[in-house]
Write a protein that holds these residues in place. Structure first.
Motif, PDB file in Angstrom:
ATOM      1  N   THR A  77       0.849  -1.190   0.000  1.00  0.00           N
ATOM      2  CA  THR A  77       0.000   0.000   0.000  1.00  0.00           C
ATOM      3  C   THR A  77       0.885   1.242   0.000  1.00  0.00           C
ATOM      4  N   CYS A 101      -6.452   2.605  -3.256  1.00  0.00           N
ATOM      5  CA  CYS A 101      -7.668   1.795  -3.168  1.00  0.00           C
ATOM      6  C   CYS A 101      -7.955   1.420  -1.711  1.00  0.00           C
ATOM      7  N   ASP A 102      -9.224   1.525  -1.317  1.00  0.00           N
ATOM      8  CA  ASP A 102      -9.618   1.201   0.056  1.00  0.00           C
ATOM      9  C   ASP A 102      -9.584  -0.296   0.330  1.00  0.00           C
ATOM     10  N   GLN A 103      -9.674  -1.111  -0.724  1.00  0.00           N
ATOM     11  CA  GLN A 103      -9.625  -2.562  -0.595  1.00  0.00           C
ATOM     12  C   GLN A 103      -8.655  -3.097  -1.642  1.00  0.00           C
ATOM     13  N   SER A 104      -8.235  -4.349  -1.455  1.00  0.00           N
ATOM     14  CA  SER A 104      -7.366  -4.961  -2.455  1.00  0.00           C
ATOM     15  C   SER A 104      -8.057  -6.088  -3.209  1.00  0.00           C
ATOM     16  N   ASP A 105      -9.242  -6.497  -2.752  1.00  0.00           N
ATOM     17  CA  ASP A 105      -9.921  -7.616  -3.398  1.00  0.00           C
ATOM     18  C   ASP A 105     -11.118  -7.190  -4.240  1.00  0.00           C
ATOM     19  N   LYS A 106     -11.416  -5.890  -4.255  1.00  0.00           N
ATOM     20  CA  LYS A 106     -12.474  -5.347  -5.108  1.00  0.00           C
ATOM     21  C   LYS A 106     -12.006  -3.971  -5.548  1.00  0.00           C
ATOM     22  N   ILE A 111     -14.019   3.106  -4.785  1.00  0.00           N
ATOM     23  CA  ILE A 111     -13.145   2.873  -3.631  1.00  0.00           C
ATOM     24  C   ILE A 111     -11.684   3.196  -3.929  1.00  0.00           C
ATOM     25  N   HIS A 176      -9.833   9.100  -0.306  1.00  0.00           N
ATOM     26  CA  HIS A 176      -8.974   7.927  -0.178  1.00  0.00           C
ATOM     27  C   HIS A 176      -7.577   8.380   0.239  1.00  0.00           C
ATOM     28  N   GLY A 179      -3.491   3.161   0.079  1.00  0.00           N
ATOM     29  CA  GLY A 179      -3.922   1.835  -0.348  1.00  0.00           C
ATOM     30  C   GLY A 179      -3.070   1.341  -1.496  1.00  0.00           C
TER      31      GLY A 179
END
Length: 200
Positions: A77, A101-106, A111, A176, A179
């Motif tokens: 990140t 990005c707030d997530q790594s899987d979506k 986000i 954001h 990430g």
């Protein structure tokens, strides 16, 4: 004895040379970290599936495997940074570089910040050169059919996008903070030959 000392001396010289070379290549390089280049695809997590592969030193995709768009997501990140990315797309391509990005899987533009590469986007205000839903581009530059360089800077709330030496987007936004980053494949032909990041 003398030949043993000679060999020891030669070994020390070689060791010193290797150390200096290693320090130069693994050292700062002005702080830039290479995530992908002509000899190394890099270490990414794929979200969605496309036929990403190295061809002639270039990471290429031209087909989705399923309905979902494909993203190569960095393992690390990043908060404040500069990115330099060299890419080629055809006229029909839909691609981009997603940051913080707030997530790594979506991955999507809700986000992450999406620095777009999409010459045929129906709403060109957020096409190539724009930060989707954050900073419009006018007029929209065209990336199709040539090698391009993105320079993206994120420092605190301030975001700047430069495409081929021309600033195309700039904004202050706090949605954001940090990430992973991600490379997108959505349509057409998309190629990346170098991606570097420099933490600030």
């Amino acid at each position: 004895m003398r030949s043993g000392l000679t060999m020891l001396g030669a070994g020390l010289l070689i060791g010193a040379a290797v150390f200096r070379f290693g320090a130069a290549t693994a050292g700062d390089n002005d702080g830039w970290i290479t995530l992908l280049d002509s000899s190394n695809k890099g270490d990414w997590t794929e979200v969605g599936k496309a036929n990403w592969e190295m061809k002639d030193g270039v990471l290429t995709a031209d087909k989705l495997d399923g309905k979902d768009l494909s993203y190569l997501v960095s393992k690390n990140t990043y908060k404040d940074f500069q990115i330099r990315a060299e890419f080629w797309v055809d006229d029909a391509a839909n691609s981009g570089i997603f940051i913080r990005c707030d997530q790594s899987d979506k991955i999507d533009s809700n986000i992450c910040y999406e620095v777009n590469v999409f010459d045929k986007r129906p709403d060109p205000k957020y096409g190539t050169g724009a930060i989707v839903d954050v900073s419009k581009v006018d007029p929209m530059p065209k990336a199709g059919g040539k090698w391009n360089t993105y320079e993206i800077t994120a420092k605190g709330p301030h975001l700047t996008v430069v495409l081929n030496g021309e600033k195309t987007a700039e904004a202050d936004d706090t949605k954001h903070a940090s990430g992973p980053i991600a490379l997108q494949y959505g349509a057409g032909v998309v190629k990346f030959r170098k991606v570097q990041i420099k933490p600030l």
